[in-house]
Write an enzyme that holds these catalytic residues in place. Sequence first.
Site, mmCIF file in Angstrom:
data_model
loop_
_atom_site.group_PDB
_atom_site.id
_atom_site.type_symbol
_atom_site.label_atom_id
_atom_site.label_comp_id
_atom_site.label_asym_id
_atom_site.label_seq_id
_atom_site.Cartn_x
_atom_site.Cartn_y
_atom_site.Cartn_z
ATOM 1 N N ARG A 1 -2.632 -6.401 -8.479
ATOM 2 C CA ARG A 1 -1.568 -7.376 -8.292
ATOM 3 C C ARG A 1 -2.027 -8.333 -9.333
ATOM 4 O O ARG A 1 -0.997 -8.936 -10.086
ATOM 5 C CB ARG A 1 -1.704 -7.965 -6.804
ATOM 6 C CG ARG A 1 -1.240 -7.060 -6.160
ATOM 7 C CD ARG A 1 -1.841 -7.344 -4.571
ATOM 8 N NE ARG A 1 -3.090 -7.559 -4.570
ATOM 9 C CZ ARG A 1 -4.196 -7.970 -3.480
ATOM 10 N NH1 ARG A 1 -3.628 -8.263 -2.518
ATOM 11 N NH2 ARG A 1 -5.462 -7.787 -3.547
ATOM 12 N N HIS B 1 0.972 -1.177 0.130
ATOM 13 C CA HIS B 1 -0.019 -0.215 0.113
ATOM 14 C C HIS B 1 0.804 1.262 0.055
ATOM 15 O O HIS B 1 0.483 2.139 -0.736
ATOM 16 C CB HIS B 1 -0.905 0.124 1.252
ATOM 17 C CG HIS B 1 -1.924 -1.133 1.307
ATOM 18 N ND1 HIS B 1 -2.277 -1.601 2.566
ATOM 19 C CD2 HIS B 1 -2.798 -1.397 0.334
ATOM 20 C CE1 HIS B 1 -3.069 -2.647 2.272
ATOM 21 N NE2 HIS B 1 -3.713 -2.457 1.031
ATOM 22 N N SER C 1 -3.119 -7.667 2.712
ATOM 23 C CA SER C 1 -3.588 -7.441 4.167
ATOM 24 C C SER C 1 -4.345 -8.840 4.669
ATOM 25 O O SER C 1 -3.800 -9.096 5.758
ATOM 26 C CB SER C 1 -4.434 -6.154 4.285
ATOM 27 O OG SER C 1 -4.012 -5.170 3.996
#
Length: 163
Positions: free
Chosen positions: A89, A16, A126
């Site tokens: 991604r 991030h 995450s």
Amino acid sequence: MIAICPGSYDPLTLGHLDIIARAGALFDEVVVAVGENSTKRYLFELPERLEMVRECTAGLGGVRALSFDGLLIDLARDLGAGALVKGIRFPSDAEFELQMAHINGTVGSLETVILPAAAQWATLSSTMVREVAAFGGDVSAFVPPLVAERISARLHRGVNDNG
Ligand code: PNS
């Protein structure tokens, strides 16, 4: 132009941070917008997630963070922001972001700028960080030191809370 980097940031990862810093190099101002997705259960409450984002981006010029609810197009209008920045991604990220970009463009005339995740963080999430941390693994390679400390404190507190 002001750009918004939206997300849950539960927690903020080095992936991030890389996207936020790169957005900072492209836009005059970057607003990191920390929100809630009602379908998700979070490790950290919204104020804690915002605080971590604020502390970890404090050294980045032209970057500020806030929390929001509602639609991103409304936030963008209120802030005078012209673009959303999204990191991707996997191909599945791109499929989802394309759909969101079309909706936000059509309903809110809001542009979306898609940045490919840096190779180093291309598979980081995450969710994985939370999973590793929940079982006592070391996540310090994936998150800022401050976040690693908060995760450790949060999980330790959780164990104590449950007796
Ligand atoms: O990817 P995340 O972390 O689940 O994102 C969370 C959040 C709150 C940023 C995201 O759910 C969001 O953008 N919510 C606002 C609603 C909205 O504008 N959605 C896009 C168009 S339908």
